[in-house]
Scaffold this active site. Structure first.
Site, PDB file in Angstrom:
ATOM      1  CG  PHE A  40      -1.870   1.238   1.099  1.00  0.00           C
ATOM      2  CD1 PHE A  40      -3.041   1.169   0.362  1.00  0.00           C
ATOM      3  CD2 PHE A  40      -1.544   2.454   1.688  1.00  0.00           C
ATOM      4  CE1 PHE A  40      -3.865   2.277   0.197  1.00  0.00           C
ATOM      5  CE2 PHE A  40      -2.363   3.565   1.540  1.00  0.00           C
ATOM      6  CZ  PHE A  40      -3.522   3.480   0.794  1.00  0.00           C
ATOM      7  CG  ASP A  43       5.419   3.851   1.910  1.00  0.00           C
ATOM      8  OD1 ASP A  43       5.400   4.562   2.933  1.00  0.00           O
ATOM      9  OD2 ASP A  43       4.443   3.716   1.153  1.00  0.00           O
ATOM     10  CE  LYS A  84      -1.157   7.097   6.718  1.00  0.00           C
ATOM     11  NZ  LYS A  84      -0.909   5.913   5.926  1.00  0.00           N
TER      12      LYS A  84
HETATM   13  C1  LIG Z   1      -1.061   6.004   4.431  1.00  0.00           C
HETATM   14  C2  LIG Z   1       0.009   5.443   3.602  1.00  0.00           C
HETATM   15  C3  LIG Z   1       0.351   6.012   2.362  1.00  0.00           C
HETATM   16  C4  LIG Z   1      -0.424   7.144   1.727  1.00  0.00           C
HETATM   17  O1  LIG Z   1      -0.455   8.299   2.508  1.00  0.00           O
HETATM   18  P1  LIG Z   1      -1.567   9.420   2.199  1.00  0.00           P
HETATM   19  O2  LIG Z   1      -1.191  10.548   3.101  1.00  0.00           O
HETATM   20  O3  LIG Z   1      -2.892   8.806   2.545  1.00  0.00           O
HETATM   21  O4  LIG Z   1      -1.479   9.753   0.762  1.00  0.00           O
HETATM   22  C5  LIG Z   1       1.422   5.476   1.670  1.00  0.00           C
HETATM   23  N1  LIG Z   1       2.114   4.431   2.162  1.00  0.00           N
HETATM   24  C6  LIG Z   1       1.809   3.856   3.340  1.00  0.00           C
HETATM   25  C7  LIG Z   1       2.633   2.720   3.838  1.00  0.00           C
HETATM   26  C8  LIG Z   1       0.741   4.330   4.093  1.00  0.00           C
HETATM   27  O5  LIG Z   1       0.417   3.731   5.246  1.00  0.00           O
END
Ligand SMILES: *Cc1c(COP(=O)(O)O)cnc(C)c1O
Length: 401
Positions: free
Chosen positions: A141, A226, A255
């Site tokens: 994700f 990520d 985040k």
């Molecule tokens: C939440 C998340 C994203 C995307 O972040 P947004 O601020 O919602 O665009 C990308 N990678 C990971 C692992 C995430 O948990």
């Protein structure tokens, strides 16, 4: 008239239905607690997908935001500010990466990391123009933009949204041989989550990340992590990659970088990579703005000053130990790192969603992650007393009833 039902109806009538929210209307947050419009109090075990690691409405971050609101909020990057440089410096000192590139949402930071890796592939590695590949893992994700969903393996995320961006071979997560096979002379980068959060708290086999890092070094390939969800203390380390003694070439964060006050994300890398970006290559009107920078500096300071990384490790271990001792009854597996914990329920129970509903009635807010997994990811300021209460409720719901 202005009760929960009123606001739920407003959302349903006028909004796009892109979320299946629990029917709880939150009006206030304080630390690990949130309150609904009827005055009920809940323990927030989602933390806005780990965006509020520092707890809701953290007073220090709030004050930093208010102070900056009194001065200036947005200049665009056409001009300099007295906040952006300090934000860069804080990131460099805290993470050890020489440079950073600020964006807003996580998905934008992922897109940025891909652009940086592709440019490195062309300019530094000599990959023929438009041929660069970034290897990704299934179950990933990385966000919701067109390029990012081009390499999702989740049917619904992409099914109706093509055509897609090419250049992202996908391999099985956790399988090092699969990566070896996917690598070719056009491979610019491998992008992974060190632990897949949205996929159901999936932890790769021991040694996997280190082996990926070694493959990258041997083949002149960048490793992109990520850590938008796993980073900034969530797993009991500043970055989850540290558990495996891995240092990615490009680190993507978001985040909790703003403690929930404002969208702030960033790409971190050393000079040989991020130094390739020159004026005009990339940009964002809001990226790096002084309000976001001020908020992010404070959010990072809170992680250090309040020892949130250590607390995530301690509380995480305590909670995991307890959950793993529980009678198996409804539980298939408990797994996690730090305060990112998944309870996989037996599949014959028919999904975790119903438990989100039951736990809500008992004062705990969770969101199922993948179909059968309850994610326990409270703010990292969680104390033992609250953890004990939470565990007693979980026991009641998962074992006793
Ligand atoms: C939440 C998340 C994203 C995307 O972040 P947004 O601020 O919602 O665009 C990308 N990678 C990971 C692992 C995430 O948990």
């Amino acid at each position: 008239m202005e009760n929960s039902a009123y606001f739920i109806n407003l959302e349903d009538q006028y909004g796009a239905h892109n979320y299946h929210a629990l029917d709880v209307v939150l009006v206030k947050g304080d630390g690990v607690w949130v309150y609904d419009i009827e005055g009920n109090k809940y323990l927030d075990c989602l933390s806005a997908y780990s965006a509020v690691n520092q707890g809701h409405n953290h007073p220090k971050i709030k004050q930093a935001m208010i102070d900056q609101l009194d001065r200036i909020t947005l200049t665009s990057r056409a001009f300099r500010t007295d906040k952006l440089g300090l934000f860069y410096k804080k990131l460099a000192e805290m993470t050890g990466y020489e440079r950073s590139l600020p964006m807003n949402s996580g998905a934008e930071a992922v897109e940025t990391a891909i652009k940086v890796a592709r440019k490195w592939g062309y300019v530094s590695k000599g990959i023929p123009r438009h041929k660069a590949e970034v290897i990704v893992a299934d179950g990933n994700f990385h966000g919701r933009t067109i390029t990012v969903i081009s390499f999702t393996s989740t049917h619904q995320y992409k099914h109706d949204f093509g055509p897609f961006t090419p250049g992202f071979p996908m391999v099985e997560y956790g399988n090092i041989e699969a990566i070896k096979e996917a690598i070719n002379e056009n491979t610019a980068a491998i992008m992974l989550e060190p632990l897949q959060g949205e996929s159901g708290i999936i932890i790769p086999p021991k040694g996997y990340l280190k082996a990926v890092e070694e493959l990258c070094h041997e083949n002149n390939i960048l490793l992109i992590a990520d850590e938008i969800q796993t980073g900034l203390g969530r797993t009991g380390a500043l970055f989850a990659c540290e558990h495996d003694n891995v240092r990615p070439d490009i680190m993507v964060i978001g985040k909790a970088l703003s403690g929930g006050f404002y969208p702030v994300s960033a790409v971190l890398a050393d000079d040989p990579v991020l130094g390739l970006i020159v004026p005009g290559d990339h940009g964002s009107t809001f990226g790096g703005n002084p309000l976001g920078a001020a908020v992010a500096i404070a959010a990072l300071e809170v992680i250090e000053e309040e020892n949130l990384i250590q607390n995530a490790r301690d509380m995480g271990e305590y909670i995991m130990d307890y959950l793993q001792e529980l009678p198996q009854k409804n539980i298939l597996e408990v797994r996690g790192k730090g305060l990112l914990i998944g309870i996989e329920l037996k599949h014959e129970l028919g999904g975790a969603r119903q438990y989100a509903e039951i736990l809500k009635e008992k004062g705990i807010l969770i969101k199922e992650t993948s179909e059968h997994v309850i994610r326990i990811a409270p703010p990292l300021i969680l104390d033992k007393e609250t953890a004990d209460w939470m565990l007693s409720v979980l026991r009641e719901v998962l074992v006793t009833e």
